[in-house]
Design an enzyme around this catalytic site. Structure first.
Site, mmCIF file in Angstrom:
data_model
loop_
_atom_site.group_PDB
_atom_site.id
_atom_site.type_symbol
_atom_site.label_atom_id
_atom_site.label_comp_id
_atom_site.label_asym_id
_atom_site.label_seq_id
_atom_site.Cartn_x
_atom_site.Cartn_y
_atom_site.Cartn_z
ATOM 1 N N ASP A 25 44.564 -32.732 -21.546
ATOM 2 C CA ASP A 25 43.518 -32.612 -20.323
ATOM 3 C C ASP A 25 43.793 -31.259 -19.909
ATOM 4 O O ASP A 25 44.525 -30.968 -19.128
ATOM 5 C CB ASP A 25 43.559 -33.683 -19.393
ATOM 6 C CG ASP A 25 42.702 -33.431 -18.275
ATOM 7 O OD1 ASP A 25 42.295 -32.455 -18.247
ATOM 8 O OD2 ASP A 25 43.006 -34.042 -17.170
ATOM 9 N N LYS A 87 39.260 -22.034 -16.263
ATOM 10 C CA LYS A 87 38.377 -22.979 -17.010
ATOM 11 C C LYS A 87 36.940 -22.653 -16.360
ATOM 12 O O LYS A 87 35.957 -22.690 -17.286
ATOM 13 C CB LYS A 87 38.518 -24.377 -16.624
ATOM 14 C CG LYS A 87 37.721 -25.439 -17.446
ATOM 15 C CD LYS A 87 38.499 -26.716 -17.112
ATOM 16 C CE LYS A 87 37.753 -28.074 -17.945
ATOM 17 N NZ LYS A 87 38.420 -29.178 -17.635
ATOM 18 N N GLU A 187 35.461 -35.389 -21.248
ATOM 19 C CA GLU A 187 36.563 -36.031 -20.200
ATOM 20 C C GLU A 187 35.963 -37.468 -19.872
ATOM 21 O O GLU A 187 36.951 -38.438 -19.801
ATOM 22 C CB GLU A 187 36.674 -35.396 -18.973
ATOM 23 C CG GLU A 187 37.358 -33.910 -19.285
ATOM 24 C CD GLU A 187 37.233 -32.639 -18.207
ATOM 25 O OE1 GLU A 187 36.486 -32.769 -17.092
ATOM 26 O OE2 GLU A 187 37.612 -31.715 -18.624
ATOM 27 N N ASP A 211 33.973 -38.763 -11.750
ATOM 28 C CA ASP A 211 35.347 -37.971 -12.125
ATOM 29 C C ASP A 211 35.239 -36.815 -11.037
ATOM 30 O O ASP A 211 34.174 -35.893 -11.166
ATOM 31 C CB ASP A 211 35.251 -37.243 -13.328
ATOM 32 C CG ASP A 211 36.476 -36.393 -13.691
ATOM 33 O OD1 ASP A 211 37.042 -36.095 -12.725
ATOM 34 O OD2 ASP A 211 36.782 -35.928 -15.170
HETATM 35 MG MG MG Z 1 39.887 -33.109 -14.669
#
Ligand code: MG
Ligand code: ADP
Length: 618
Positions: A25, A87, A187, A211
Site C-alpha cells: 500500500d 504520491k 485500493e 476510504d
Molecule cells: Mg490509503
C-alpha cells in the site's frame, strides 16, 4: 532448474519453496507492506514489532536518503530537504499543482508548466518516480529482513481514480526499486478483498468501501458474488483527506494566536510545527476529546465539539460523493449489506458516525483501517502466485473512452462504468477517395463533442492502399487491461495494415475535473444533442455532395446540359446550407437534391444494366 539447498540442515529441500509476492500500500501519508502464504496474511512491522506504518516521507541528509519515521522527524528541522505527499505528484504536470506548491516545505520545480514535475533538493532534481522508489526500497528491505530472503515481485495499490500516467508512474517506481510490479490494484478493491476473504462461494454481498486517508478520499461500491469482486461504481476526491482536517485546526489556531498564514510560509519550520501539532490534536480528539499545546509561546487548544463544527463541511463533501456513487450504481441503502471503513482518518469518531448515519447501518471497522489495503494487496499477490485460484477481480472504468469522428463528434467505444479488463471495437471507413492516412484521436469523457472531452492521445494509421471512399474497413479496437492502461489498435482489414499505441496520457485528471466533466455532460445534454444532430446532418450533406460529383462524372454523356446545371445548382445550395447552423435548412436541401436526382439515378442504373446485358450478348 534451481535446486533448493537448506544450509542449516545441510540437505537438499525436497519441497521447492514458493516465491513470495508482496503486497504494497503505497500511501500518500503512510505506506505498508504485507504478504500472504495461502492461509495467513502478515503485515510487516518495525523491528520492535509494533508499528506497521512507514510514513511516506524522505529526508535527504549527509548520509544519503532516509525514509519513514526518521525522515518525519526532519520535517521541522530541515523542511527543504524533507519530502512528503510524493504520491500527489505522481504523473502530474506543474500546471496541475499550483495549489500544492504553496503548501509544502520543499521546492517543486517550475521549468515548464506542461512538463512533469520535479522536486529540487540541494540543486539536484528528483522525479516523483525516483522519490516513490525510495519508499518502495525501504519497504522491500523491511520485508526482506523479515523473510530473510530477497523479494522481487509485488502488487502495488493506487487510488481508484489514478489515471494511466499515474498508474504507469507507480509501476516505474516499482521497477526502479527492483520490484517487478505484477499488478496495480485499486485500493478499495484491495480493501474489499481483505474483508471478502472467507466468503463462501454462494454468498452474495454488496459493499460500500469508504476510504479517507491522509490525502485522498475514495468511495467505492462493490459486489461480491461467486468469489468475484466487482466494482459497481467509484467516486472520490484526490484532494480531500486527513491533511485537510489538520488544516482546519491550523486555521483555527491561527485565528487564536494572531499568527498569519504568511508567517507560516516565511517561517517554514514554524509551519511544520503547526502541521505536526494539529495532527496530534486531531488524533487526541479521536480518543480523549481535546488537546492543549504551546507553539512559539502561544497557548493553543481545541475540543471535540469545535472540531466537529469545523469539520462538518469536509464530511458533507464525502457524503455527497457517496450519494453520487450510489446514483451511479443505481442502488439504495437497502441494497447495501456492509459499509467498510478504510484509511487512518476513519478513526475520527465523527466520520464513523456520519457514514453510519448516511447509510443507515453501522460502518464496519473490524479490520485495522490502516492495514486493510496492504492486506488486500497481499491477498491479490497470493492469487497471482497461484495460491488462491478461486478468486477473481473486476474493476470498472470511471469515464467513457472513444475516438473523434468526422465533424468533431465523440464516438464512445468503451463506456463509463465498464468492467476492466475489457476490449471493444468498431469498424470505420474513409470519407475521401484514395485516402492513405487516418488520424485516430482518442478521448475520455461524457460529452458528445470531443472539444468538451479530454484528449488522451492520437496516432495515424498510415499506408492504407488507395481505395474509393467508403471501401476500406478500418477496425479500431480498444483494449483496457486490468491496470486500467489503454491500448488502441487500428487495422485496415482488407490490407491488414495495422498501427497501435498504448495510451500514456501525460497529465493527471483531478477528481474535480472528473466531476465537472460528468456534471457538464448532464447540464449540456440538450445543446449537445442539437450540436450532434447538426454535425450529423453536415456529414450526411457532405457525403451527398461527394456522391453527386461522382454521379455527374460517371454519367456526363447521358445527362443533358439542363440536368447538369440543375444538379449543380442544387449542390451549391446544399453546400451553402452546411455553413449555417440550421439543421432543417440542410435537411431540406438534401431532400431537394434527392427528389431531383433519384429518377436520374434510376435511369442511369437501367442504362448500365442494359449496357451490361448487351455486352454479355456480344
Ligand atoms: Mg490509503
Ligand atoms: P494514506 O492512505 O493517504 O497514506 P492513511 O490511511 O495512512 O493515509 O491515513 C493517514 C491519515 O490518517 C493522516 O491524516 C492521519 O492524521 C490520520 N489518522 C491516523 N490516525 C488517526 C486518528 N486516530 N484520528 C484521526 N486521524 C487519524
Amino acid at each position: 532448474m534451481k535446486i533448493p539447498i537448506n544450509l542449516k540442515a545441510g540437505s537438499v529441500d525436497k519441497e521447492e519453496k514458493k516465491e513470495v509476492i508482496i503486497g504494497i500500500d503505497l500511501g500518500t501519508t503512510n505506506s505498508l507492506v504485507a504478504y500472504a502464504d495461502g492461509e495467513e496474511t502478515i503485515v510487516i512491522r518495525d523491528e520492535l514489532g509494533s508499528n506497521a506504518l512507514v510514513p511516506s516521507i524522505l529526508h535527504f541528509g549527509s548520509e544519503g536518503v532516509i525514509v519513514g519515521d526518521d525522515a518525519r522527524e526532519k520535517l521541522i528541522s530541515a523542511p527543504q530537504r524533507t519530502i512528503y505527499s510524493v504520491k500527489r505528484l505522481m504523473g502530474k504536470s506543474y500546471a496541475d499543482l499550483e495549489s500544492l506548491k504553496a503548501s509544502v516545505g520543499y521546492n517543486v520545480i517550475d521549468q515548464d508548466t506542461e512538463a512533469l514535475v520535479k522536486v529540487e533538493i540541494d540543486g539536484k532534481y528528483y522525479t516523483p518516480v525516483e522519490l516513490s522508489a525510495e519508499i518502495l526500497k525501504e519497504l522491500k528491505v523491511r520485508v526482506e529482513k523479515h523473510l530473510k530472503t530477497t523479494v522481487s515481485k509485488a502488487v502495488i495499490t493506487v487510488p481508484a481514480y489514478f489515471n494511466d500516467a499515474q498508474r504507469q508512474a507507480t509501476r516505474d517506481a516499482g521497477k526502479l526499486a527492483g520490484l517487478e510490479v505484477l499488478r496495480i490494484v485499486n485500493e478499495p478493491t484491495a480493501a474489499s478483498l481483505a474483508y471478502g476473504i472467507g466468503l463462501s462461494k454462494d454468498e452474495e454481498q454488496t459493499i460500500v468501501v469508504y476510504d479517507l486517508g491522509g490525502g485522498t478520499f475514495d468511495i467505492s461500491i462493490l459486489q461480491i458474488q461467486n468469489g468475484i469482486f466487482e466494482v459497481l461504481a467509484t467516486h472520490g476526491d484526490t484532494h480531500l483527506g486527513g491533511d485537510d482536517f489538520d488544516q482546519l485546526i491550523i486555521d483555527y489556531w491561527l485565528s487564536q494566536s494572531g499568527v498569519t498564514t504568511q508567517d507560516l510560509k516565511t517561517n517554514k519550520s514554524l509551519g511544520q510545527e503547526y502541521r505536526t501539532q494539529a495532527e496530534q490534536a486531531k488524533k487526541a480528539i479521536s480518543t480523549i476529546g481535546s488537546y492543549d499545546t504551546t507553539i512559539d509561546d502561544k497557548e493553543l487548544s481545541i475540543d471535540a465539539d469545535t472540531f466537529a463544527r469545523l469539520a462538518s463541511d469536509l464530511i458533507d463533501k464525502t457524503l455527497n460523493a457517496c450519494k453520487l456513487a450510489m446514483n451511479d450504481a443505481k442502488l439504495t441503502n437497502d441494497d447495501i449489506d456492509q459499509v467498510v471503513l478504510v484509511g487512518g482518518s476513519t478513526r475520527m469518531p465523527i466520520v464513523k458516525t456520519a457514514v453510519s448515519g448516511y447509510f443507515g447501518k453501522s460502518a464496519n471497522d473490524s479490520l485495522d483501517p490502516d492495514e486493510v489495503v496492504a492486506i488486500g494487496a497481499a491477498i491479490q499477490a497470493d492469487i497471482l502466485a497461484g495460491n488462491r485460484k478461486d478468486l477473481l477481480l473486476i474493476d470498472i472504468t470511471p469515464l467513457s473512452m472513444g475516438i473523434e469522428t468526422v465533424g468533431g463528434l465523440m464516438d464512445v467505444i468503451i463506456s463509463r462504468n465498464s468492467k476492466v479488463p475489457t476490449r471493444a471495437g468498431r469498424q470505420y471507413t474513409t470519407s475521401v477517395d484514395g485516402q492513405k492516412n487516418l488520424k485516430i484521436a482518442v478521448y475520455q469523457g461524457e460529452r458528445d463533442l470531443i472539444e468538451h472531452n479530454r484528449k488522451l492521445g492520437e496516432f495515424i494509421l498510415t499506408d492504407i492502399p488507395p481505395m474509393p471512399a467508403g471501401i476500406p474497413k478500418i477496425e479500431i479496437k480498444f483494449i483496457l487491461d486490468a491496470d486500467g492502461i489503454l491500448t488502441v489498435k487500428a487495422t485496415e482489414l482488407r490490407s491488414n495494415v495495422e498501427t497501435q499505441m498504448e495510451i500514456r496520457s501525460a497529465y493527471g485528471i483531478s477528481e474535480e475535473d472528473m466531476a465537472r466533466m460528468l456534471i457538464d455532460s448532464l447540464q449540456n445534454a440538450e445543446s449537445d444533442m442539437k450540436a450532434k444532430a447538426l454535425l450529423e446532418s453536415i456529414n450526411e450533406a457532405n457525403n451527398i455532395i461527394m456522391a453527386t460529383d461522382r454521379f455527374i462524372a460517371q454519367n456526363k454523356d447521358a445527362l443533358t446540359v439542363e440536368q447538369i446545371t440543375k444538379i449543380n445548382a442544387l449542390k451549391e445550395k446544399l453546400q451553402k446550407s452546411t455553413s449555417g447552423d440550421n439543421k432543417d435548412v440542410i435537411e431540406a436541401a438534401m431532400q431537394a437534391m434527392n427528389i431531383y436526382t433519384e429518377p436520374l439515378a434510376h435511369e442511369a442504373l437501367d442504362r448500365n444494366i442494359g449496357k451490361a446485358l448487351k455486352e454479355t450478348k456480344l
